[in-house]
Design a protein around this motif. Structure first.
Motif: not given
Length: 450
Positions: A323-352
């Motif tokens: 609501d107050e602006g834009l924020i950019v969480p970072v998925v570390k080492d995204s090139d080394k992770k599988g699709l499922k792991e990326l999905s879980v990690e990003f959803k957790e970051l977005a929730k946080k």
């Protein structure tokens, strides 16, 4: 036992923080574990707890001040405990650090009425402590007019404070607003007591109609200018965004490239694996872009002077709207992770992010950023690069679009990709090839399996 409270280092990348709110005031009792103050860092607000019980004896950093990590912000001690040693530790000169002042600029009206009270400027080098000089400059005070009481006539903090207090203009909030509207210099109003709105109107010699109109203003309007406009102070997050976006535009000569892609196969692939792993288009794009970046190292680099710093890893920043602006969480080492792991990690970051629970390390170290405005119906835009990166990918809405294929008009779900690139590192042809490779993976997602 007295203790020095410092600006905490909340993450490996944190260098400074801004005091947003003090939950305790000077002289108030503090219990161990209570929230002492809120600190904002890189668009995040974190609560800092008291590690000791006692009394908040001194606050060095006021709300809105930016303080380097591990620099002192306050002292907690016993009510009658001697804290002179800690004060000397904070300031070698012996002057306590001064919070931001909010007093009005110094008035010259005493100098106008009594010639004998007019201070005389001294000749030669003026001896003044650093903190006293800082306060004087913050309040538009000519410190050459102040008589110092420190060693060898040195001007110290107390001298400046007393000078400010003795020359302070006492004025009501409404009178101040009227003075701004009528261009009245409050210093020129000769009144011993507090200046009120009637004093401003009389001094301005406004006509009867104007006086009647303006005199209807009362204190309920304080905070809003008379013309009906409203002034809202930027939030800490907004200030960070404004600063970084301005710096980015000044730093990078940019070009935005747009390319349309067919998402038919990507949608089919997404639906095909939903029983195994429910992923979003953003999840799929994180994976695809991470793979492609390894093939285009200049898009995944940063610039230092006249050198390119090429990264052999991908840390994917993904913009999340709050609501107050834009924020950019970072998925570390995204090139080394599988699709499922990326999905879980990003959803957790977005929730946080939406719960204001991200830490500085959750937001640092990105090598590339994706920002998606498709859900808002945007067809194309020019995203601003998140420094020190050299490119950012904007994702737009998927739109059912008539296209000609083999001489026939068919409907396909098309999506625009908008790549903003720093022309110092990325030429047009290189950017086009990068987008074309992303397009290839989107239209043939089975390539991810190779």
């Amino acid at each position: 036992m007295s203790s020095l409270i410092v600006m905490p280092k909340l993450g490996l990348t944190m260098e400074e923080g801004e005091i947003e709110t003090w939950h305790k005031g000077e002289g108030e009792e503090v219990k161990k574990g209570e929230i002492l103050f809120d600190v904002t860092t890189d668009k995040l607000t974190n609560e800092v707890e008291a590690k000791e019980s006692g009394v908040l004896r001194k606050i060095f950093a006021q709300e809105g001040d930016t303080v380097k990590c591990l620099d002192p912000v306050a002292i907690i001690a016993g009510k009658n405990e001697d804290i002179s040693g800690l004060l000397q530790e904070v300031n070698i000169d012996g002057d306590e650090i001064q919070p931001k002042e909010t007093v009005s600029p110094v008035s010259d009206k005493n100098e106008m009425h009594e010639a004998e009270s007019v201070p005389v400027k001294r000749e030669g080098r003026i001896k003044i402590s650093p903190i006293a000089k800082k306060i004087a400059l913050q309040n538009n005070v000519d410190f050459e007019l102040i008589t110092g009481t420190g060693p060898m006539g040195r001007i110290v903090k107390n001298d400046v404070e007393q000078y400010i207090e003795s020359n302070r203009i006492k004025v009501s909030p409404v009178a101040r607003k009227l003075a701004e509207k009528l261009n009245v210099d409050l210093n020129k109003i000769n009144k011993d007591g507090r200046i009120m709105k009637e004093d401003v109107l009389k001094f301005a010699k406004a006509d009867e109609v104007q006086i009647q109109k303006l005199s209807e203003i009362d204190t309920s309007q304080v905070g809003e200018p008379i013309n009906g406009e409203k002034i809202i102070k930027m939030s800490p997050m907004r200030k960070v965004i404004a600063k970084r976006m301005s710096e980015s535009v000044r730093t990078s000569p940019t070009v935005t490239y747009n390319m349309s892609v067919d998402t038919s196969e990507l949608k089919r692939f997404k639906n095909h694996i939903k029983d195994i792993c429910k992923v979003t288009y953003t999840d799929l794009l994180i994976k695809i872009v991470s793979v492609v970046l390894k093939q285009f190292p200049l898009v995944n680099c940063s610039i230092s002077g006249d050198s390119f710093i090429l990264k052999n890893y991908v840390n994917m920043g993904v913009a999340v709207a709050l609501d107050e602006g834009l924020i950019v969480p970072v998925v570390k080492d995204s090139d080394k992770k599988g699709l499922k792991e990326l999905s879980v990690e990003f959803k957790e970051l977005a929730k946080k992010a939406k719960e204001n629970k991200l830490g500085p390390d959750d937001m640092g170290g990105a090598t590339f950023t994706i920002t998606n405005l498709g859900m808002y119906g945007i067809d194309t835009f020019s995203p601003i690069i998140n420094q020190p990166e050299v490119a950012i990918l904007g994702v737009n809405r998927i739109c059912e679009t008539p296209v000609v294929e083999d001489g026939k008009v068919i409907i396909k779900p098309l999506m625009n990709l908008s790549l903003t690139a720093d022309h110092r590192a990325i030429d047009g042809a290189y950017a086009a090839q990068f987008l074309a490779k992303i397009k290839e993976y989107i239209e043939k997602p089975e390539l991810l399996l190779l």
